[in-house]
Design an enzyme around this catalytic site. Sequence first.
Site, mmCIF file in Angstrom:
data_model
loop_
_atom_site.group_PDB
_atom_site.id
_atom_site.type_symbol
_atom_site.label_atom_id
_atom_site.label_comp_id
_atom_site.label_asym_id
_atom_site.label_seq_id
_atom_site.Cartn_x
_atom_site.Cartn_y
_atom_site.Cartn_z
ATOM 1 N N HIS A 1 32.433 70.534 -1.610
ATOM 2 C CA HIS A 1 33.324 71.420 -2.195
ATOM 3 C C HIS A 1 34.679 71.398 -1.255
ATOM 4 C CE1 HIS A 1 34.169 74.937 -4.644
ATOM 5 N NE2 HIS A 1 34.274 75.675 -3.748
ATOM 6 N N HIS B 1 39.035 73.428 1.166
ATOM 7 C CA HIS B 1 39.216 74.247 -0.256
ATOM 8 C C HIS B 1 40.824 74.214 -0.749
ATOM 9 C CE1 HIS B 1 38.196 77.392 -3.104
ATOM 10 N NE2 HIS B 1 36.982 77.292 -2.656
ATOM 11 N N HIS C 1 28.948 83.052 -3.347
ATOM 12 C CA HIS C 1 29.806 82.688 -2.368
ATOM 13 C C HIS C 1 29.010 83.078 -1.191
ATOM 14 C CE1 HIS C 1 32.233 82.230 -5.862
ATOM 15 N NE2 HIS C 1 33.031 81.129 -5.040
ATOM 16 N N ASP D 1 29.054 78.658 -2.950
ATOM 17 C CA ASP D 1 30.162 77.884 -2.529
ATOM 18 C C ASP D 1 30.858 78.456 -1.360
ATOM 19 O OD1 ASP D 1 29.674 76.771 -4.807
ATOM 20 O OD2 ASP D 1 31.692 77.176 -5.811
ATOM 21 N N ASP D 2 31.745 77.571 -0.801
ATOM 22 C CA ASP D 2 32.567 77.951 0.212
ATOM 23 C C ASP D 2 31.937 78.240 1.571
ATOM 24 O OD1 ASP D 2 34.261 78.075 -2.018
ATOM 25 O OD2 ASP D 2 34.997 80.031 -1.688
HETATM 26 ZN ZN LIG Z 1 35.280 77.591 -3.667
#
Ligand SMILES: [Zn+2]
Length: 227
Positions: A96, A100, A190, A45-46
């Site tokens: 995603h 954020h 991440h 993620d991210d």
């Molecule tokens: Zn995230």
Amino acid sequence: MWILAAAALLIVLCYSVVPSFALRYLQTAKRKKAGREKVLYLTFDDGPGGKDTEDLLDLLKEYGIKASFFTVAAFAKQYPELIVRMKEEGHLIGIHSVHHNNALFRGNKFTYSDMAESMFTLKKLGCDVAYYRPPWGHLNLFTIGWIKRLNLHLLFWDVMARDWSDKETPDTICSKLMHRVFPGAVICLHDGRGAAGAPARTVEALKMTIPMLMEKGYRFKRVDEDE
Ligand SMILES: [Zn+2]
């Protein structure tokens, strides 16, 4: 006064908190029940997160592993070449959010535009987006409706290792992953954001963890490979 406060709390619980946690719990329970094969799903993620994502892609390539990336649209715009590389190297690219932001207390308009703009950004970079993971795993009732209407799959995770925290080291991340995985588990790590040096620690942890998991007989797949 307390009646109003209790009513507000109840509304928030029903609108976002309970659906977020219940859906995640149900997904994990289903995977634990079904997981017989020694397969793991690495998800990140991210990102994309610049050099750290490049190092991660190099590592995945070395082991021939296809992973799934839940990208933040604003970072995808910043590093379009990394999205192209992920795609060329056979990884799955999901969304995603745009920046954020947390959906717990947001309404329909925000929820729709956050998902639609993320999809639009990734589509412009040549990706067919079919998977969505909400930031922090937090969604609301509108999210569930838009996931269906936008033809997306909602994917949470089963295993985390707090790899975004500067209290963790590559060793502690590796140890947590080794203790927490089970056949069929979706691992969430991440490759962007986090405390200073976080994604680099994640890559270092995976350099130890991937061979150890392979030695235990685990293989790695993209999250859409069994559908
Ligand atoms: Zn995230």
